[in-house]
Design a protein around this motif. Structure first.
Motif, PDB file in Angstrom:
ATOM      1  N   PRO A  25       0.932  -1.077   0.030  1.00  0.00           N
ATOM      2  CA  PRO A  25       0.433   0.382  -0.225  1.00  0.00           C
ATOM      3  C   PRO A  25       1.045   0.817   0.118  1.00  0.00           C
ATOM      4  O   PRO A  25       2.347   1.495   0.673  1.00  0.00           O
ATOM      5  N   GLN A  26       0.910   2.652  -0.771  1.00  0.00           N
ATOM      6  CA  GLN A  26       1.070   3.179  -0.956  1.00  0.00           C
ATOM      7  C   GLN A  26       1.773   3.767  -1.910  1.00  0.00           C
ATOM      8  O   GLN A  26       2.864   4.565  -1.955  1.00  0.00           O
ATOM      9  N   LEU A 107       6.122  -2.496  16.597  1.00  0.00           N
ATOM     10  CA  LEU A 107       4.256  -2.499  15.824  1.00  0.00           C
ATOM     11  C   LEU A 107       3.869  -3.573  14.877  1.00  0.00           C
ATOM     12  O   LEU A 107       3.192  -4.630  14.495  1.00  0.00           O
ATOM     13  N   GLU A 110       2.366  -6.812  15.662  1.00  0.00           N
ATOM     14  CA  GLU A 110       0.687  -6.915  15.557  1.00  0.00           C
ATOM     15  C   GLU A 110       0.221  -6.568  13.756  1.00  0.00           C
ATOM     16  O   GLU A 110      -1.531  -6.350  14.131  1.00  0.00           O
ATOM     17  N   TRP A 111       1.057  -6.331  12.981  1.00  0.00           N
ATOM     18  CA  TRP A 111       0.399  -5.781  11.716  1.00  0.00           C
ATOM     19  C   TRP A 111      -0.258  -6.579  11.492  1.00  0.00           C
ATOM     20  O   TRP A 111      -0.043  -8.257  11.585  1.00  0.00           O
ATOM     21  N   HIS A 112      -0.969  -6.322  10.205  1.00  0.00           N
ATOM     22  CA  HIS A 112      -2.081  -7.498   9.204  1.00  0.00           C
ATOM     23  C   HIS A 112      -2.256  -8.924  10.404  1.00  0.00           C
ATOM     24  O   HIS A 112      -2.075  -9.883  10.111  1.00  0.00           O
ATOM     25  N   ASN A 113      -3.048  -8.464  11.167  1.00  0.00           N
ATOM     26  CA  ASN A 113      -3.578 -10.142  12.022  1.00  0.00           C
ATOM     27  C   ASN A 113      -2.312 -10.492  12.912  1.00  0.00           C
ATOM     28  O   ASN A 113      -3.276 -11.606  12.356  1.00  0.00           O
ATOM     29  N   ARG A 324      10.237  -0.639   2.125  1.00  0.00           N
ATOM     30  CA  ARG A 324       9.382   0.549   2.106  1.00  0.00           C
ATOM     31  C   ARG A 324       9.639   1.400   3.608  1.00  0.00           C
ATOM     32  O   ARG A 324      10.230   2.624   3.643  1.00  0.00           O
ATOM     33  N   PHE A 325       9.194   0.864   4.450  1.00  0.00           N
ATOM     34  CA  PHE A 325       8.966   1.217   5.863  1.00  0.00           C
ATOM     35  C   PHE A 325      10.459   1.578   6.113  1.00  0.00           C
ATOM     36  O   PHE A 325      10.916   3.062   6.401  1.00  0.00           O
TER      37      PHE A 325
ATOM     38  N   SER B 108      -7.199  -5.725  10.407  1.00  0.00           N
ATOM     39  CA  SER B 108      -5.203  -5.948  10.210  1.00  0.00           C
ATOM     40  C   SER B 108      -4.550  -5.372   9.477  1.00  0.00           C
ATOM     41  O   SER B 108      -4.675  -6.266   8.472  1.00  0.00           O
ATOM     42  N   GLY B 109      -4.101  -3.716   9.487  1.00  0.00           N
ATOM     43  CA  GLY B 109      -2.982  -3.799   8.580  1.00  0.00           C
ATOM     44  C   GLY B 109      -3.310  -2.846   7.386  1.00  0.00           C
ATOM     45  O   GLY B 109      -3.387  -2.021   6.444  1.00  0.00           O
ATOM     46  N   ILE B 111      -5.334   0.442   6.344  1.00  0.00           N
ATOM     47  CA  ILE B 111      -5.049   1.885   5.620  1.00  0.00           C
ATOM     48  C   ILE B 111      -6.254   2.680   5.971  1.00  0.00           C
ATOM     49  O   ILE B 111      -7.419   1.881   5.719  1.00  0.00           O
ATOM     50  N   ARG B 113      -7.446   5.467   4.251  1.00  0.00           N
ATOM     51  CA  ARG B 113      -8.370   4.925   3.062  1.00  0.00           C
ATOM     52  C   ARG B 113      -9.246   4.483   2.983  1.00  0.00           C
ATOM     53  O   ARG B 113      -9.535   4.207   2.348  1.00  0.00           O
ATOM     54  N   ASP B 114      -8.357   2.620   3.334  1.00  0.00           N
ATOM     55  CA  ASP B 114      -9.787   2.086   2.818  1.00  0.00           C
ATOM     56  C   ASP B 114     -10.515   1.660   3.977  1.00  0.00           C
ATOM     57  O   ASP B 114     -11.501   0.902   3.802  1.00  0.00           O
ATOM     58  N   VAL B 137      -1.528   2.988  12.764  1.00  0.00           N
ATOM     59  CA  VAL B 137      -0.199   2.074  12.856  1.00  0.00           C
ATOM     60  C   VAL B 137      -0.328   1.798  11.203  1.00  0.00           C
ATOM     61  O   VAL B 137       0.780   1.392  10.860  1.00  0.00           O
ATOM     62  N   ASP B 139      -1.178   2.529   8.681  1.00  0.00           N
ATOM     63  CA  ASP B 139      -0.872   3.846   8.083  1.00  0.00           C
ATOM     64  C   ASP B 139       1.225   4.851   8.032  1.00  0.00           C
ATOM     65  O   ASP B 139       1.675   5.034   7.415  1.00  0.00           O
ATOM     66  N   ALA B 140       0.969   4.400   9.143  1.00  0.00           N
ATOM     67  CA  ALA B 140       2.390   5.014  10.227  1.00  0.00           C
ATOM     68  C   ALA B 140       3.777   4.201   9.322  1.00  0.00           C
ATOM     69  O   ALA B 140       4.514   4.066   9.121  1.00  0.00           O
ATOM     70  N   LEU B 141       3.511   2.505   8.849  1.00  0.00           N
ATOM     71  CA  LEU B 141       4.212   1.786   8.104  1.00  0.00           C
ATOM     72  C   LEU B 141       3.968   2.070   6.653  1.00  0.00           C
ATOM     73  O   LEU B 141       4.846   1.533   6.128  1.00  0.00           O
ATOM     74  N   ALA B 142       2.579   2.195   6.755  1.00  0.00           N
ATOM     75  CA  ALA B 142       2.662   2.251   4.581  1.00  0.00           C
ATOM     76  C   ALA B 142       3.267   3.678   4.391  1.00  0.00           C
ATOM     77  O   ALA B 142       2.986   3.658   3.207  1.00  0.00           O
ATOM     78  N   LEU B 143       3.934   4.463   5.229  1.00  0.00           N
ATOM     79  CA  LEU B 143       3.964   5.781   5.193  1.00  0.00           C
ATOM     80  C   LEU B 143       2.908   6.639   4.441  1.00  0.00           C
ATOM     81  O   LEU B 143       3.219   7.564   3.254  1.00  0.00           O
ATOM     82  N   THR B 144       2.060   6.620   4.523  1.00  0.00           N
ATOM     83  CA  THR B 144       0.522   7.501   4.147  1.00  0.00           C
ATOM     84  C   THR B 144       1.014   8.518   4.059  1.00  0.00           C
ATOM     85  O   THR B 144       1.186   8.821   5.634  1.00  0.00           O
ATOM     86  N   PRO B 145       0.730  10.057   3.238  1.00  0.00           N
ATOM     87  CA  PRO B 145       1.383  10.777   3.209  1.00  0.00           C
ATOM     88  C   PRO B 145       0.159  12.011   4.845  1.00  0.00           C
ATOM     89  O   PRO B 145      -0.881  11.548   4.859  1.00  0.00           O
ATOM     90  N   GLU B 148      -3.348  13.233   2.881  1.00  0.00           N
ATOM     91  CA  GLU B 148      -3.918  12.709   2.925  1.00  0.00           C
ATOM     92  C   GLU B 148      -4.893  11.783   4.048  1.00  0.00           C
ATOM     93  O   GLU B 148      -5.975  11.457   3.587  1.00  0.00           O
ATOM     94  N   ASN B 181      10.736   9.066  16.032  1.00  0.00           N
ATOM     95  CA  ASN B 181      10.549   9.472  14.468  1.00  0.00           C
ATOM     96  C   ASN B 181       9.543   9.996  13.709  1.00  0.00           C
ATOM     97  O   ASN B 181       8.330  10.379  14.177  1.00  0.00           O
TER      98      ASN B 181
END
Lengths: 359, 297
Positions: A25-26, A107, A110-113, A324-325, B108-109, B111, B113-114, B137, B139-145, B148, B181
């Motif tokens: 995503p993103q 984190l 806990e990500w993605h279930n 990416r992160f 979980s996971g 973002i 937007r979805d 969480v 969004d932080a890991l996906a680096l959402t602007p 947005e 961060n």
């Protein structure tokens, strides 16, 4: 023997690439995939083409395979998919754990279930094995496993009463929508992201459309008219998607699932848009073959080896998200990740065929 | 005053729990020690934020329907129930005769937007009075602007308000390694800004875990990131329950003279579980919102 290049493998290859890109995503290239212009996305395409591919197993009507051999092969395929799901779930869990350790960031646990797996392992491991606990973005294959488990039934009904197959499938879909029936998850309280009771219709539609008799034959005979009718549907719904011109879901009448837009239940509007989209896009394949033969060859190879490519693609998507992160994203990182990922997927497909040739 | 008995019940339970806390010193490491730590860590910042639709549902129907969106929190220490089951239990204990139903539609996971798109569909299907939205969480890991995310959250909060649904945002968890961060803190600030602009409740999860970290250091304990994460998860159900209790009985802005006295968490007893209050409006009075997070020493 390796299949000739064909539209089905090509589109399946496209779906695999799109799923890989969408599951980071993103990332910059995510916005270039068709899900941003369309109600449906690559998941529908993948499941539809999985149903279509069932024709290769069932065989042509004039030369049907023995039923016992058919059932044996389909159940064997379901077991293979199940084992693949277990393997990638385990690897994904290890990747998240490694990311948490290396990047000193809990984190990721806990990500993605994944939280249940790390913090409630006793119950979560049972859930993983039962497919009732699924990691985020690793939830298509469990659906595929269920679909392949019902595939013998699909094949038998098609053999015994071919005209009953679609009505039965549609009835199950409708009942699920009318009563909101879905598959629960456990130990985390929730529901399957892809409701198999609804998504089976796309699978069965794929299989039915692949046949030269019955509904598939009718569609092939009338595809010109169907495309003329489908094109405005695709255009209008695309415009509505791009400009978010949808009706307020709280204002629709009961039963609401018939009128709202939802992926879990692949609701009717989404289903109609998907069918219209494939009717229109199927016309493009001959032109794409002529204009971009190299691309067609590459994507077809991916499509012919969909299981290993899908599994590796799922893991690469997760790796892509982590990398990416860790590197703060950006166009350059996204380009490297997506480019490298697609190259690896191509290599996986090539290796799978090389191995088959050697055997 | 139809909410009266419920309010009295809540206050009674709060005082009873407080009295129990004063007379009983739990041994370190026991569940009640954990709860006390949650309470000690809580930071208070109640603004005039209410949950009018949830309160109306409680008054009129004696029933509260909550839709949970976002990552499903998990209670690590009590593995027989998730956070939401525990929140249901705490609320039903506090508000006698009230039925609280939390429908978990978390992915979980996902973002924001979805999630924002899905919230509309789920609201149509579930018809909740209140939405718990755990956000940030992914969004932080996906680096959402940040822009947005802010637009998404604002748009969705407005939509929920227009549809007579209250919302409680559950923000990011405190991670010592992410305290400095920039991207993580940007997401955190966006959530606080949205909360402040739209005057909604936020569960100040981050600030509370940060406070737990501080308290543990003061006591000479060195908590690992995992310990902190664990402690934060254990407190979340209590934070949520307390936030709800306050949001349900707070008076709307302009009617502060009749609002219940602000609860000072450092002195006031909590609900039966010694739950801390960390529901904030993100207003300047919110210590967590006003003070920037300090990186670890």
């Amino acid at each position: 023997m390796q299949r000739q290049i064909n539209a089905i493998d090509f589109w399946r290859g496209y779906a695999l690439i799109a799923i890989f890109v969408n599951h980071i995503p993103q990332n910059f290239y995510d916005q270039l995939t068709h899900k941003h212009f369309s109600l449906s996305d690559s998941a529908e395409l993948f499941v539809f083409l999985a149903g279509w591919s069932l024709r290769h197993v069932v065989g042509p009507p004039e030369d049907p395979k023995p039923t016992s051999a058919l059932l044996h092969r389909l159940l064997g395929r379901a077991v293979t998919l199940y084992v693949a799901q277990m393997a990638i779930a385990l690897l994904a869990t290890a990747m998240l754990a490694a990311a948490a350790l290396v990047l000193a960031n809990p984190l990721f646990l806990e990500w993605h279930n994944a939280a249940a797996i790390f913090y409630d392992p006793v119950r979560a491991h049972i859930g993983v094995v039962l497919l009732s606990h699924q990691l985020g973005y690793f939830d298509i294959l469990p659906l595929y496993v269920v679909l392949m488990m019902i595939a013998p039934l699909v094949a038998v009904i098609h053999r015994v009463a071919p005209h009953a197959l679609l009505p039965i499938s549609f009835a199950i879909y409708l009942v699920s929508l009318l009563f909101g029936i879905t598959m629960p998850t456990w130990p985390v309280n929730g529901q399957w992201f892809f409701n198999p009771l609804c998504w089976q219709l796309i699978f069965v539609l794929g299989f039915s459309m692949s046949r030269d008799r019955g509904p598939g034959g009718w569609v092939k005979k009338n595809i010109g008219w169907i495309r003329i009718c489908a094109a405005p549907v695709v255009v209008v719904l695309s415009i509505m998607s791009i400009f978010n011109l949808w009706w307020d879901p709280t204002t629709v009448p009961e039963p609401k699932l018939l009128f709202i837009i939802g992926k879990t239940f692949v609701t009717p509007i989404r289903l109609i848009q998907f069918l219209a989209l494939i009717a229109v896009m199927s016309a493009a394949y001959p032109y794409i073959v002529r204009a971009l033969p190299g691309l067609v060859s590459f994507l077809s190879r991916l499509g012919r080896n969909s299981l290993p490519v899908f599994c590796v693609g799922s893991l690469l998507s997760l790796a892509g998200q982590i990398v990416r992160f860790a590197n703060d994203g950006g166009f350059v990182i996204d380009t490297i990740l997506v480019g490298t990922g697609i190259a690896i997927l191509g290599t996986v497909a090539w290796l799978a065929e090389w191995r088959m040739r050697k055997d | 005053m139809r909410g009266g008995p419920i309010a009295f019940g809540l206050l009674g339970l709060m005082f009873a729990a407080g009295a129990a806390a004063q007379t009983h010193q739990p041994p370190p490491g026991s569940p009640s020690a954990v709860q006390k730590q949650c309470a000690d860590a809580a930071e208070v910042g109640f603004g005039p934020v209410t949950l009018p639709h949830a309160a109306k549902a409680l008054r009129d129907r004696k029933r509260l329907k909550v839709l949970a969106i976002g990552a499903t929190p998990l209670n690590e220490r009590d593995q027989t129930q998730g956070h939401y089951a525990r929140v249901e239990k705490v609320l039903e204990t506090n508000f006698k005769g009230v039925d609280v139903e939390i429908i978990d539609r978390g992915v979980s996971g996902e973002i924001a937007r979805d999630g924002a798109e899905r919230i509309k569909t789920e609201v149509a299907l579930v018809e909740p009075d209140l939405v718990f939205w755990q956000v940030g969480v992914a969004d932080a890991l996906a680096l959402t602007p940040a822009g947005e995310l802010k637009a998404t959250l604002s748009r969705t909060v407005v939509w929920l308000k227009e549809h007579n649904v209250d919302v409680v945002l559950i923000g990011l968890k405190y991670q010592r390694s992410l305290a400095g961060n920039e991207g993580f803190q940007r997401i955190r600030k966006v959530i606080r800004d949205v909360v402040r602009e739209h005057e909604i409740l936020r569960v100040g999860h981050y600030e509370s875990i940060e406070a737990i970290d501080r308290l543990r250091r003061q006591e000479g304990e060195t908590a690992s990131e995992l310990d902190l994460s664990d402690a934060g998860s254990n407190c979340l159900a209590d934070f949520l329950s307390r936030a709800l209790a306050v949001g349900l009985f707070a008076k709307p802005r302009g009617d502060r003279s009749q609002a219940p006295a602000p609860v000072d968490n450092a002195t006031a007893p909590g609900p039966p579980t010694q739950a801390p209050v960390s529901a904030t409006t993100g207003s300047p009075s919110d210590p967590g919102a006003a003070a920037p997070s300090k990186p670890p020493q």
